[in-house]
Design an enzyme around this catalytic site. Structure first.
Site, PDB file in Angstrom:
ATOM      1  CD  GLU A 107      -3.069  -0.783   0.106  1.00 53.68           C
ATOM      2  OE1 GLU A 107      -3.134   0.342  -0.420  1.00 53.68           O
ATOM      3  OE2 GLU A 107      -3.812  -1.726  -0.231  1.00 53.68           O
ATOM      4  CB  SER A 387     -55.631 -10.424 -15.583  1.00 54.82           C
ATOM      5  OG  SER A 387     -56.067 -11.238 -16.651  1.00 54.82           O
TER       6      SER A 387
END
Length: 800
Positions: A107, A387
């Site tokens: 890092e 529906s």
């Protein structure tokens, strides 16, 4: 010679003067470069100071805390944290030197040499990269800067600005002054996100390996050190190859940084990534987290879509959940109060506030294991709605664009999809002839619905539905008018526009996000008008009939409540029935979407897999019963208000079986119908009522022989009539053929339909023979009973 000497003197003088001028120009250039550089430096320092003065405060408590976000309800009450409730915080003297070396090597190699928390070399490198990209594409962050960012800033891409970078640098220098390198590294190692709601490498060691940090091997520590860069992508359970790749990068960095030997490196990179890895844990240790899991999953998704990382950004997220309603919905589906066919039968349900779009509760399934962020059936869009799509795709657009009255005459007769040999059927394999739009919708007859869609046009209807959050491809076939793919979330949102007088609010789970640096973003909207008020009112008025008389929604009816809704069922395809012939008399999926003025609820019920079973017996009504129980709970002690008829709607008492014949005063064979103002017939008898409610929600409106005990199994005749919708067979083959065949006729049909069909005034439908005091028939009894030809070709609702 004298002349030559005299001639050479001026030339030498001119050359000297020329040299002097060039020297002066050079000095001036140097001077202006220096001044410009000085201005840039001073300006940069000034800009840095200007930005830094507004930097947020930072404390040791913030540096030591986990990076998780917290959820709050709209009344400010803390709900839960997204991270693990138990974090193992590891002090500096307990952190292995190997882990420290791994983190620093990969890092921030110069971490121990940086005196101010910044790395000028990395900053210059990132500046060059950003200059090439034209934006802020790369960072030169040190471990200290990363710690600051995780503690008080958001990772939102829109926040990667010069101002944020300046404040980040200022706070990094402050942290370097106040804390030692070991403390900073301790804060960082305990703060980083490690996937699965885990914060800190100490907690990760226990989760992944079941050990403490000081018991881990070199390759195991290297994996943990590399994961914070992309914890999801480097998940050793899901992406072992990527995890090994990242681990080996860390090991290579350690070798380059002289923290391990070549022998150690070779042994470590040859170690399987799975060595020592514990079985993946998926259990939920909190009842609240289990109940809220589908809601949390959608919150996380919504927050990410807004550019934030809910796991790293320390956000305060205000969500729209009503926890009491969420608890009740979960209980009803899981505790036996609402019956289901068996424990494998599933459900997906969503409840939306029509006035603001807030999703107050959501149910992702029932009888499920304790799994975090599991399958959420409420948002799945792969199943046909049956529906329930008809108000959204068929009749709503017909009122909106064609100004159809509720009495508009449609012909329920033999119908072949244009361009095919596929005949459309209802559940009873019969046709009822001419009927009003009101009757066709309430009884859910399929042929009138498809005819209506043809007259509106699929392209125009799809745009209408899209404005309501339901996506129907504009090139779909006409069969989409009796079943389209959508989720309970989308359907609850779409119907909420009917409930809210035509104004649609996109359903949302998050109303506000606050970042650690004090920035607040609010997401509530004003709403969008997606239809005229007459469309919303007339549709609601018709949908009230689904609960009345012989309607298919009587199992969902709540006495004395103003409500509207629609049932939907989907049948099995022929291919399905070949495998499971015992399913022939059962629906594959059953829906109910209903609403009041305060709540809109969409519910799907069915099975994840065909082999698991079919919604038989009382399970056929589970969606309706869940709606009834939940809406009763929601509306308790709430105002029961009817919808106000807008001035754009007028009422006429129309002779049954006709569209425009106004009935005489006292006529018994007539029904109150609604018209768009300006499109209503003249009333020669002076009996018109500009303000009329055609369907009254009162107990006395129901004949005793039509009432049912909604908490018990309905009769076999009622069961047959409830199978109202589309076959679970696709419309894909219909889609291509019928669209092209019908498109050429569509324009002429739309322009002549009203005049041609309103001349048929002599046939009177017994189903509509009701008076003003008796609601119109609301039996939703129709369903596509596709014959072998149809079911062979249709597949888009054949969703196993």
């Amino acid at each position: 010679m004298t002349d030559n000497q005299n001639q050479s003197r001026p030339s030498r003088v001119s050359r000297l003067r020329s040299k002097g001028k060039k020297k002066n120009i050079f000095l001036r250039i140097i001077k202006w470069i220096f001044i410009t550089f000085l201005i840039v430096i001073v300006g940069g320092i000034g800009l840095f100071a200007y930005y830094a003065k507004d930097a947020p405060s930072i404390s040791q408590a913030q540096l030591q805390s986990g990076g998780t976000s917290s959820l709050y309800t709209n009344n400010g009450k803390f709900l839960l944290s997204l991270g693990s409730s138990k974090r193992t915080y590891v002090k500096n003297n307990k952190i292995p030197t190997t882990l420290k070396n791994a983190v620093v090597s990969v890092e921030d190699r110069r971490f121990y040499k940086e005196g101010i928390g910044l790395d000028p070399i990395r900053i210059i490198g990132s500046v060059l990269v950003n200059a090439k990209s034209g934006g802020v594409a790369a960072g030169g962050s040190t471990i200290t800067q990363q710690l600051v960012k995780l503690s008080v800033f958001s990772t939102d891409a829109s926040q990667r600005t010069l101002k944020r970078k300046a404040q980040e640098a200022w706070l990094s220098m402050k942290v370097e002054r106040e804390f030692s390198k070991n403390q900073i590294l301790e804060f960082y190692i305990n703060k980083v996100y490690m996937n699965y709601g885990i914060y800190g490498m100490g907690t990760a060691a226990e989760f992944y390996y079941g050990k403490s940090l000081d018991d881990l091997s070199l390759p195991q520590l290297a994996l943990l050190a590399g994961m914070p860069n992309a914890p999801v992508a480097y998940d050793p359970y899901v992406y072992p190859a990527k995890a090994k790749y990242r681990r080996d990068i860390v090991l290579k960095s350690m070798l380059t940084n002289h923290k391990i030997t070549k022998a150690q490196y070779k042994k470590a990179v040859n170690t399987p990534i799975t060595e020592g890895l514990q079985p993946k844990k998926t259990t939920v240790d909190s009842t609240l987290r289990k109940v809220d899991d589908p809601y949390i999953k959608e919150v996380i998704s919504e927050v990410k879509s807004k550019g934030f990382n809910p796991y790293n950004d320390n956000l305060k997220i205000t969500v729209n959940i009503d926890q009491d309603a969420q608890n009740k919905l979960y209980e009803l589906a899981n505790d036996g109060e609402v019956p289901f066919t068996n424990d494998k039968m599933q459900v997906g349900a969503t409840i939306v506030n029509p006035k603001n779009g807030h999703v107050i509760a959501i149910l992702g399934g029932r009888k499920l294991p304790s799994v975090q962020l599991g399958l959420n059936r409420a948002v799945q869009t792969g199943r046909s709605t049956g529906s329930t799509i008809k108000p959204v795709l068929d009749y709503g657009p017909a009122i909106e664009y064609l100004y159809w009255p509720t009495s508009y005459i449609l012909n329920d007769s033999k119908y072949i999809y244009p361009g095919t040999n596929i005949q459309l059927y209802d559940w009873d394999n019969t046709y009822k002839g001419k009927m009003s739009m009101r009757q066709a919708l309430v009884e859910s007859r399929n042929v009138p619905a498809v005819q209506t869609l043809a007259k509106v046009g699929v392209s125009r209807a799809s745009l209408f539905a899209k404005k309501m959050g339901v996506n129907v491809p504009s090139d779909s076939g006409l069969s989409v008018g009796i079943g389209a793919n959508a989720s309970s979330l989308q359907m609850a949102g779409a119907y909420s526009a009917f409930a809210n007088n035509g104004v649609y609010h996109k359903p949302q789970f998050v109303s506000k996000i606050e970042t650690p640096d004090g920035i607040t973003r609010k997401y509530d909207s004003e709403g969008t008008r997606v239809m005229k008020d007459y469309t919303a009112y007339m549709m609601t008025d018709m949908l009230k009939g689904v609960f009345t008389g012989k309607g298919s929604g009587t199992a969902a009816r709540i006495d004395n409540l103003y409500e509207a809704g629609k049932t939907g069922t989907v049948k099995y395809s022929e291919d399905d029935l070949v495998k499971y012939p015992q399913y022939a008399n059962s629906p594959k999926d059953a829906w109910f979407v209903g609403y009041t003025k305060l709540y809109s609820m969409g519910i799907w019920t069915g099975y994840d897999n065909l082999k698991d079973g079919t919604p038989s017996g009382v399970g056929e009504n589970s969606a309706q019963l869940l709606y009834k129980k939940m809406m009763q709970y929601l509306m308790e002690n709430k105002p029961n208000e009817d919808w106000s008829q807008p001035s754009s709607v007028v009422g006429r008492k129309i002779v049954n079986g006709t569209e425009n014949d106004v009935a005489r005063s006292g006529a018994s064979n007539a029904t109150w119908q609604l018209f768009v103002k300006g499109h209503a017939p003249i009333d020669p008898y002076g009996n018109s009522d500009e303000k009329v409610t055609t369907v009254k929600r009162r107990d006395e409106d129901y004949d005793d022989d039509t009432k049912v005990d909604n908490d018990e199994k309905i009769s076999s005749s009622r069961k047959d009539k409830d199978e109202d919708d589309t076959s679970s067979t696709s419309k894909s083959s219909i889609s291509e053929k019928e669209s092209s065949a019908s498109s050429s006729k569509q324009t002429a049909t739309q322009s002549s339909t009203q005049n041609n069909e309103t001349t048929n005034t002599n046939s009177q439908s017994k189903a509509e023979s009701v008076s003003q005091s008796t609601p119109p028939s609301s039996s939703e009894t129709s369903q596509t009973n596709a014959q072998p030809k149809a079911t062979t070709d249709n597949k888009d609702t054949n969703l196993n």
